[in-house]
Write a protein that holds these residues in place. Sequence first.
Motif, PDB file in Angstrom:
ATOM      1  N   VAL A 129     -13.952  41.436 -91.341  1.00 11.67           N
ATOM      2  CA  VAL A 129     -13.136  42.608 -91.649  1.00 11.67           C
ATOM      3  C   VAL A 129     -13.536  43.791 -90.768  1.00 11.67           C
ATOM      4  N   LEU A 130     -14.847  43.987 -90.596  1.00 14.06           N
ATOM      5  CA  LEU A 130     -15.337  45.123 -89.820  1.00 14.06           C
ATOM      6  C   LEU A 130     -15.009  45.007 -88.329  1.00 14.06           C
ATOM      7  N   LEU A 131     -14.703  43.801 -87.859  1.00 15.30           N
ATOM      8  CA  LEU A 131     -14.315  43.630 -86.451  1.00 15.30           C
ATOM      9  C   LEU A 131     -13.089  44.468 -86.093  1.00 15.30           C
ATOM     10  N   ASP A 132     -12.245  44.729 -87.090  1.00 12.29           N
ATOM     11  CA  ASP A 132     -11.010  45.481 -86.844  1.00 12.29           C
ATOM     12  C   ASP A 132     -11.185  46.980 -87.036  1.00 12.29           C
ATOM     13  N   GLY A 133     -12.409  47.411 -87.381  1.00 12.23           N
ATOM     14  CA  GLY A 133     -12.649  48.830 -87.631  1.00 12.23           C
ATOM     15  C   GLY A 133     -13.501  49.477 -86.551  1.00 12.23           C
ATOM     16  N   PRO A 134     -14.056  50.650 -86.853  1.00 12.40           N
ATOM     17  CA  PRO A 134     -14.900  51.362 -85.885  1.00 12.40           C
ATOM     18  C   PRO A 134     -16.120  50.533 -85.499  1.00 12.40           C
ATOM     19  N   ARG A 135     -16.435  50.522 -84.214  1.00 14.71           N
ATOM     20  CA  ARG A 135     -17.558  49.729 -83.718  1.00 14.71           C
ATOM     21  C   ARG A 135     -18.889  50.154 -84.345  1.00 14.71           C
ATOM     22  N   ALA A 136     -19.044  51.436 -84.642  1.00 17.12           N
ATOM     23  CA  ALA A 136     -20.314  51.919 -85.186  1.00 17.12           C
ATOM     24  C   ALA A 136     -20.621  51.274 -86.534  1.00 17.12           C
ATOM     25  N   ALA A 137     -19.612  51.171 -87.393  1.00 14.79           N
ATOM     26  CA  ALA A 137     -19.818  50.559 -88.713  1.00 14.79           C
ATOM     27  C   ALA A 137     -20.137  49.077 -88.573  1.00 14.79           C
ATOM     28  N   LEU A 138     -19.422  48.401 -87.692  1.00 17.60           N
ATOM     29  CA  LEU A 138     -19.694  46.985 -87.440  1.00 17.60           C
ATOM     30  C   LEU A 138     -21.109  46.788 -86.929  1.00 17.60           C
ATOM     31  N   ALA A 139     -21.517  47.602 -85.981  1.00 19.15           N
ATOM     32  CA  ALA A 139     -22.828  47.447 -85.361  1.00 19.15           C
ATOM     33  C   ALA A 139     -23.954  47.655 -86.365  1.00 19.15           C
ATOM     34  N   ARG A 140     -23.816  48.673 -87.216  1.00 19.79           N
ATOM     35  CA  ARG A 140     -24.864  48.907 -88.226  1.00 19.79           C
ATOM     36  C   ARG A 140     -24.939  47.743 -89.206  1.00 19.79           C
ATOM     37  N   TYR A 141     -23.792  47.191 -89.538  1.00 15.53           N
ATOM     38  CA  TYR A 141     -23.769  46.058 -90.470  1.00 15.53           C
ATOM     39  C   TYR A 141     -24.428  44.832 -89.838  1.00 15.53           C
ATOM     40  N   ILE A 142     -24.097  44.546 -88.590  1.00 11.75           N
ATOM     41  CA  ILE A 142     -24.708  43.408 -87.903  1.00 11.75           C
ATOM     42  C   ILE A 142     -26.219  43.583 -87.821  1.00 11.75           C
ATOM     43  N   LEU A 143     -26.663  44.790 -87.497  1.00 10.51           N
ATOM     44  CA  LEU A 143     -28.108  45.055 -87.423  1.00 10.51           C
ATOM     45  C   LEU A 143     -28.775  44.774 -88.767  1.00 10.51           C
ATOM     46  N   SER A 144     -28.129  45.187 -89.855  1.00 14.02           N
ATOM     47  CA  SER A 144     -28.717  44.989 -91.186  1.00 14.02           C
ATOM     48  C   SER A 144     -28.809  43.520 -91.557  1.00 14.02           C
ATOM     49  N   LEU A 145     -27.905  42.684 -91.015  1.00 13.41           N
ATOM     50  CA  LEU A 145     -27.920  41.252 -91.318  1.00 13.41           C
ATOM     51  C   LEU A 145     -28.870  40.465 -90.427  1.00 13.41           C
TER      52      LEU A 145
END
Length: 254
Positions: A129-145
């Motif tokens: 879902v985050l792939l379609d949104g702002p890159r910053a939110a996606l990146a922080r989520y990936i880092l947390s995982l």
Amino acid sequence: MTGLSTVVKGSGPALLLVHGAGGSIQANYGPILGTLTQHFTVIAPDLPGSGGSPKAAGALDLEQLADDLVDVAVKAGHESFFVSGYSMGCAVAVTAAVRHPERVRGLVLSTPFTKIDAATKVKIDKWKVLLDGPRAALARYILSLMCSKAYLARLSPAQAEGFAELIGASVPTGSSAHIDLILRTDLSDALPQVTQPTLVIGATGDQLLSPELGKEVSDLVPGAKYADLPCGHAIALESAMPWARLITDYLKSV
């Protein structure tokens, strides 16, 4: 799929590397490539939509992807080779071993899964879902995982933001297709058919995949050995040298 961007480097027995979803050879194996090329002729293709490889025209097919990567290694001049898979790349590695037993000499499967469990699916669905949104939110989520809680706790806010910016700037164009492949993967029938020597490596601090998933893979592969590292899913980031030693020592022993 043809035209995969591939690096071939080093000397010694051939070793085909298969990276994970939303990653690339450089992102997933970069910190250990130098060590591996001291012992092996490394064949390192980027999957469709990663690195310099073009996106696939449609959905990724696990068997076709395995065949394509075997073909890359053979065209690089190697009739047989070891395969090291990381995360989703483990599914490709296992499929290659089952479909081409005369080519694949042995396997190392790092943070693998037979099929994802419910807890992991929730995380991967959010990733998509985050792939379609702002890159910053996606990146922080990936880092947390991707990182263990212990590793994240050692990062300063500036370091965490720097890592997130790097992740955000390097999201592969093929990430959505990679994620779809994860969601469709089920190796329940394939793993018991593996005949090659196999080492399974788990990550005890994994926040993306449940650590039990790796142990399940080890249990299903006949004669497989299991080892784990005290790190998160991003093994190359947190435990590069211990990971390189496990891969090298095991493959040299078989």
